[in-house]
Design an enzyme around this catalytic site. Structure first.
Site, PDB file in Angstrom:
ATOM      1  N   SER A  52       0.829  -1.203   0.000  1.00 16.84           N
ATOM      2  CA  SER A  52       0.000   0.000   0.000  1.00 16.84           C
ATOM      3  C   SER A  52       0.864   1.254   0.000  1.00 16.84           C
ATOM      4  CB  SER A  52      -0.906   0.005   1.221  1.00 16.84           C
ATOM      5  OG  SER A  52      -1.412   1.299   1.393  1.00 16.84           O
ATOM      6  N   ARG A  54       2.467   9.443  -7.665  1.00 17.53           N
ATOM      7  CA  ARG A  54       2.906   8.128  -8.129  1.00 17.53           C
ATOM      8  C   ARG A  54       3.833   8.183  -9.334  1.00 17.53           C
ATOM      9  NH1 ARG A  54      -2.731   4.714  -7.403  1.00 17.53           N
ATOM     10  NH2 ARG A  54      -2.670   4.798  -5.139  1.00 17.53           N
TER      11      ARG A  54
END
Lengths: 454, 251, 216
Positions: A100, A147
Site C-alpha cells: 500500500s 505516483r
C-alpha cells in the site's frame, strides 16, 4: 449467473449492441446471449505488460473485441506504474504485489549515493552515503510525491546503477526512523498486515531491514470511450469501471478506482441504463439471428486457428517477451525512437505467435492454454494500439512521460495547444491503421497549469 | 532447490485419477509454489506433454481461486495463507511434495487439480446479499454502526470463499464459509431486514449441496487463509436457532 | 443441536453417577443407603432410566446419521492427510462413542442386572437391610480383567468427553472468540477429572485400600 465464462465477442444488430458470445472456461461450450443492452465491467489491460499487480486472469479481450466491432478505444497509452511494489525477484515471477502507498507516510525512500555500495548490507551504509532522492528533489512533498514522479525517480536512480537487491531494480523504503520516533508498536499497528505480506513474499523482516520496492504496472486509465451516461459510441454498449476511459485523465490518484467502481456501478448506471432500456423493451433479438450466428462462427474459426498452429513456443514465452518489450519502450517513460521500434517489433512478434505458438488440448474441453492463448493474441494486437497512441501523443502528460518533453527539472511538459484532447481510436479493419478521433477537453472553472511538487 | 513432486492427475470428473511423479530442479527459494508449477508446466510443454491444470488468479491471497492440498494440508504448510502465498523456501531442499486437489464431494474435480466450487456460489445466492435499492447515495451518517460490530463484520467479510474449510474438515463441512457469510451481514444494520430468512435459506442450501456436518474439530480455522475464527460457527448456530424459534413462534 | 442437548443430559448423568459412586470411600452404609434410596424411587427411577435410554438412543441415532452424511461429503479420500488442529479425540468421536456404548452394556449387565458374576447373588443384605452394593463393587473390581476393561472404557469415555464437553457450547452457539480456548481447556480438565474420579474406585480396590464389608 455464469461464473467461469469469458466473453469472446460483441454482437451488434443494426448498429445496436444486442448481445455477446461467450465460452465456458469449464466445458469449452460456446454460447450466444441476446439482450436489450450490454454492460462491460471487464477491467483494465495492465496484464499486457505480463508482470503487473493485476490478477493473472485480467485481460483486454472483452474491450478489445468491442473495439474491433466499432467501439472507440480512448487513451490506451495512459497506464499507471505504481511506485510501491515488491521488486521482481526472478525470471519466473508471475505476479507483482502492491504494497500500500500508505507506507510512504512513514517510510523514507533511499538508495546508496555510490554504485559500489549497492550490494552492502543497508544498515552498514552510513547516513552520509545515502541518497534520500525524493526528499532531495521534492523538499516540500518528499516521500509523498505523486505516483508517476516517485516511479520515474526510482527508475532514474536504478538506471544510474544505484538500485538495490537482485538485478539492481529496487530502492529502499526504510522505517528505521519511524520506528525510532514512534516505536515498533505503532508501526505494527499501522502497517502490520503489509509487513506480514512483505515477509511472506521476500522472507525478510521489514522491522529490521528496510523494505525494497520498485514500480510496477497497476492501473490503466485508458479504456473504451464512453459518454456521461457511460455508454460507448455503439448504442447499447455500456462500459463501467476500469474498462472505460473516464474519470482519471492521464494519472489516477489514490483510492479513485474504488470511487469509480462505486460511482459507475452503484450511482450512475442504475440511472442511465433504464433511460436507454425504456426505448429498447421488447427489442431483444433472437440468439439464432444471422448476426449472432456470424459472430459465433468468427469465434469458432479463431479458436480453431489457434489450435491448429501446433508450433514450438509456449504461450507464456510470447507474453513475457511482449511484456518486456512494452516495459522497455512504452513503460514508465517513452520516446519516439523506442516507440517506433516497438511498432516494428510487435507485428513481428505477433506474426511469430500465429506461426509458432503451441496450444495443446482441444476446444470442447477444459483448456487453460487455449484460454490464455486467445488473450495473448489480443494483447499482441492491442499493444500496437498502445504504442501508436503513445507516439501520437507528442507531449508528456501525467503517467505518459515522453522523454523528449520535459522541463529542465525533469517534470512532464504538456502541449496543451495541440494535445489537450482525448485520443479515441476507431478500428478500420485488419491490417489497416485505426482512425484517430480527437475529443477536445474544455476547462471552465479550474484551468490547466504546470504542476510543481518542489 | 530441487524437489520431487507427486501430483494428482485426472482427465475429468468421470475418469479415475492417480498420482504422477515429477521433478523440478534448480529453483530459487524465492519461487512461489504456483510459479514452481508454472515452471513445471513450461517444461512439460517443451516435452510435448499435457500441462497440469490448476487454478489461480490474483496470486496474492485475496481471490480464493487457488485450491491445492499440499502434503495433506489445505493451502500447504504455511498457515495462514493461500497456496499463492506459499514460497518454496518453506520446504526442505530435495523434499518430496504431494499435491492433491481439495477433496470434497460438493467440489467435483474438473481436471487434475481444478475443482468446481459453484456449490459455494449457490450458498451465497441463497441469501448472502442485501436487497438494497441502488441509484442514489444515502447520507453516510444516517446509519450508525458501532465500532465493535463493524470490526466483527469486517473479520467475517475477510472470507475469500476458497473452500479450504470444507477441504480440511474431516467431515467435508462448509460451516465456516457459511458462518462467515451469514455473520458478516447479520451484525450490520443493513443486513437486519433479511437476517432470519438469510440464515435459514443459506443453511438449507448448504445441506442440500451435500456438505458434511460440523463436529467442532476446528480444523477449518487452522487452515483458513483469511483467519476466520470458528467462533463464527457458534454465531451461525445462534443465528439459526434464533431464526428457527422466530419461525416457530409464527413471527 | 440435538446431539448437543442429549449430550448435555448424558454428561449430567455422568457427573451424578460419579458423585454417587465416590460414596464408596465414605463407607458401606453410605453407598448402600444411597442405592437403596434410588431403588425406593420406584417408578421415578424407571422414568429417569427410560429418559436416559431415550437420550442415548437419540444421541446415537442422530450422530450415526450425521456420520453417514459426513462420509458421503467426501467420497474420495485424500492420499495424504495431515491435521493441523483437529485433535485425535475430536476426529474419533464415533469410535470412542461406540466403544463406550459396549462398555455401558457390559456395565449394566455387570452391576445393574448382575448377570455376569454369580457371586453377587450370594451377597447378604447389610446390617440396615440394604443390598450390599459396597461389597458388590469391591468383589467386582478385584478381578484384574474386569477392572482393566473398566479403565479402558473410562479412557474412551474421557476421550469422548474431552471433545464433547466443550463442543456442545459451540453447537448451541454459546461461544465466542475469547471463550473458545478456555472452554476447550475446561473440557479437557473436566474429562480427566471424570477419569480420575471413576478409575479411583477400581484402583483403590486393587490396591487393597477398599476391602469387602462381608466375606463370601
Amino acid at each position: 449467473m455464469f461464473p467461469q465464462t469469458e466473453m469472446l465477442d460483441l454482437v451488434i444488430v443494426d448498429g445496436y449492441a444486442k448481445g455477446i458470445i461467450t465460452r465456458s472456461l469449464r466445458s469449452g461450450k460456446i454460447d450466444a446471449h441476446a439482450a436489450e443492452a450490454v454492460v462491460l465491467a471487464t477491467g483494465g489491460y495492465g496484464n499486457v505488460f505480463y508482470l503487473s499487480t493485476n490478477a493473472r486472469g485480467c485481460n483486454v479481450t472483452a474491450t478489445y473485441r468491442a473495439y474491433k466491432r466499432g467501439a472507440l478505444f480512448a487513451d490506451p497509452a495512459f497506464t499507471q506504474i505504481h511506485p510501491t511494489c515488491i521488486p521482481v525477484s526472478g525470471e519466473h515471477q508471475s505476479k507483482l504485489t502492491l504494497m500500500s502507498e500508505s507506507l510512504r507516510n512513514d517510510g523514507r525512500v533511499w538508495v546508496p549515493k555510490r554504485q559500489g555500495d549497492r550490494d552492502k548490507v543497508p544498515g552498514e551504509i552510513p547516513e552520509a552515503d545515502r541518497d534520500y532522492y525524493l526528499e532531495r528533489k521534492y523538499p516540500s512533498y518528499g516521500n509523498l510525491a505523486p505516483r508517476d514522479i516517485s516511479s520515474r525517480a526510482a527508475k532514474e536512480v536504478c538506471d544510474e546503477g544505484r538500485g538495490v537487491g537482485p538485478g539492481g531494480r529496487g530502492v529502499y523504503l526504510d522505517f528505521a526512523d519511524a520506528i525510532k520516533r514512534l516505536g515498533e508498536h505503532t508501526i505494527r499497528e499501522r502497517y502490520g498486515n503489509l509487513f506480514e505480506v512483505y515477509e511472506k513474499i521476500t522472507g525478510e523482516d521489514a522491522y529490521k531491514v528496510p523494505m525494497r520496492i520498485y514500480p510496477a504496472v497497476h492501473y490503466t486509465m485508458g479504456g473504451l470511450w464512453v459518454d456521461y451516461d457511460l455508454m460507448s459510441n455503439v448504442p447499447g454498449l455500456f462500459v463501467i469501471g476500469e474498462a472505460n476511459f473516464s474519470d482519471h485523465g492521464a494519472n489516477r490518484l489514490g483510492a479513485s478506482a474504488l470511487m469509480q467502481g462505486l460511482a459507475d456501478g452503484y450511482f450512475i448506471l442504475p440511472n442511465t441504463l433504464p433511460n436507454y432500456l425504456a426505448a429498447q423493451m421488447g427489442k431483444r433479438p433472437s440468439p439464432d439471428s444471422p448476426e449472432f450466428r456470424g459472430a459465433e462462427a468468427d469465434v469458432r474459426a479463431r479458436i480453431e486457428k489457434l489450435l491448429k498452429i501446433n508450433g514450438s513456443r509456449s504461450i507464456d514465452s510470447f507474453h513475457r517477451e511482449l511484456g518486456l518489450l512494452l516495459w522497455d519502450k512504452c513503460g514508465m517513460s517513452r520516446h519516439e525512437k523506442g516507440l517506433r521500434e516497438a511498432l516494428q517489433e510487435i507485428p513481428e512478434l505477433r506474426e511469430q505467435f500465429w506461426r509458432d505458438v503451441r496450444v495443446p488440448g482441444s476446444d470442447e474441453d477444459f483448456n487453460q492454454s487455449l484460454e490464455r492463448a486467445g488473450r495473448v493474441a489480443d494483447f499482441l494486437e492491442f499493444a500496437e494500439l498502445m504504442c501508436m497512441d503513445a507516439l501520437e501523443r507528442d507531449e508528456s502528460c501525467g503517467a505518459h512521460f515522453r522523454e523528449e518533453h520535459q522541463t529542465p527539472e525533469g517534470e512532464a511538459l504538456r502541449d496543451d495547444e495541440n494535445h489537450a484532447a482525448v485520443f479515441a481510436w476507431e478500428f478500420q479493419g485488419a491490417g489497416q491503421p485505426p482512425r484517430l478521433h480527437r475529443e477536445p477537453l474544455h476547462f471552465e472553472t479550474v484551468h490547466l497549469t504546470q504542476r510543481s511538487y518542489k | 532447490m530441487n524437489f520431487k513432486l507427486k501430483i494428482w492427475r485426472q482427465p475429468n470428473a468421470k475418469s479415475p485419477g492417480k498420482l504422477v511423479n515429477y521433478e523440478v530442479r534448480d529453483l530459487s527459494p524465492h519461487t512461489s509454489f504456483l510459479e514452481m508449477l508454472d515452471i513445471l508446466n513450461e517444461d512439460l510443454l517443451r516435452r510435448a506433454e499435457e500441462p497440469i491444470a490448476f487454478d489461480s488468479d490474483c496470486r496474492e491471497g485475496i481471490c480464493g481461486t487457488c485450491s491445492l492440498t499440499i502434503n495433506g494440508e489445505a493451502h500447504g504448510p504455511d498457515h495462514p495463507g493461500a497456496v499463492c502465498e506459499l514460497y518454496m523456501r518453506k520446504f526442505r531442499d530435495r523434499a518430496t511434495i504431494m499435491v492433491e486437489p481439495f477433496r470434497v464431494g460438493s467440489f467435483p474435480i474438473v481436471k487434475d487439480l481444478v475443482i468446481d466450487r459453484s456449490a459455494l456460489d449457490r450458498i451465497v445466492q441463497a441469501g448472502g446479499f442485501i436487497s438494497a435499492r441502488a441509484g442514489s447515495a444515502p447520507e453516510a451518517n444516517s446509519i450508525l454502526v458501532p465500532k465493535h460490530d463493524a470490526d466483527l463484520a469486517m473479520e467475517a467479510a475477510a472470507c475469500i470463499g476458497c473452500g479450504a474449510c470444507a477441504a480440511a474438515c474431516p467431515n467435508g463441512s462448509a460451516m465456516l464459509f457459511t458462518a462467515a457469510k451469514v455473520s458478516h451481514l447479520a451484525v450490520l444494520p443493513q443486513g437486519h431486514p433479511e437476517r432470519d430468512n438469510r440464515v435459514l435459506k443459506m443453511v438449507r442450501v448448504m445441506d442440500a449441496e451435500g456438505f458434511g456436518n460440523c463436529t467442532n474439530t476446528y480444523e477449518c480455522e487452522a487452515v483458513c487463509p483469511a483467519e476466520i475464527r470458528a467462533s463464527f460457527i457458534a454465531k451461525l448456530n445462534r443465528e439459526y436457532a434464533r431464526a428457527s424459534m422466530q419461525r416457530g413462534a409464527g413471527e | 443441536m440435538i446431539v448437543a442437548v442429549t449430550g448435555i443430559m448424558l454428561i449430567l448423568f455422568v457427573i451424578g453417577h460419579l458423585l454417587g459412586n465416590l460414596q464408596i470411600f465414605i463407607g458401606p452404609d453410605w453407598i448402600n443407603g444411597y442405592s437403596q434410596h434410588l431403588r425406593d424411587l420406584g417408578p421415578l427411577l424407571w422414568a429417569i432410566r427410560l429418559f436416559l435410554l431415550a437420550a442415548v438412543i437419540i444421541h446415537i441415532y442422530v450422530t450415526i446419521q450425521l456420520a453417514i452424511e459426513n462420509r458421503h461429503a467426501r467420497p474420495e479420500p485424500y492420499q495424504d492427510r495431515q491435521y493441523v488442529k483437529a485433535t485425535f479425540a475430536s476426529r474419533h468421536m464415533v469410535v470412542s462413542g461406540l466403544v463406550v456404548l459396549a462398555f455401558i452394556a457390559y456395565h449394566l449387565a455387570h452391576f445393574t442386572f448382575r448377570k455376569t458374576d454369580a457371586r453377587f447373588a450370594l451377597l447378604q443384605p447389610d446390617r440396615l437391610g440394604h443390598y450390599d452394593v459396597y461389597s458388590m463393587m469391591v468383589y467386582g473390581f478385584q478381578n484384574y480383567l474386569v477392572s482393566g476393561f473398566y479403565v479402558l472404557g473410562l479412557f474412551l469415555l474421557t476421550l469422548h468427553l474431552s471433545h464433547g464437553s466443550s463442543s456442545f457450547f459451540q453447537s448451541l452457539g454459546l461461544n465466542d472468540k475469547k471463550l473458545t480456548p478456555r472452554l476447550a481447556l475446561g473440557g479437557q480438565i473436566f474429562a480427566w477429572l471424570v477419569f480420575i474420579g471413576y478409575t479411583s474406585i477400581p484402583v483403590a480396590v486393587l490396591l487393597g485400600l477398599v476391602k469387602p464389608a462381608q466375606q463370601l
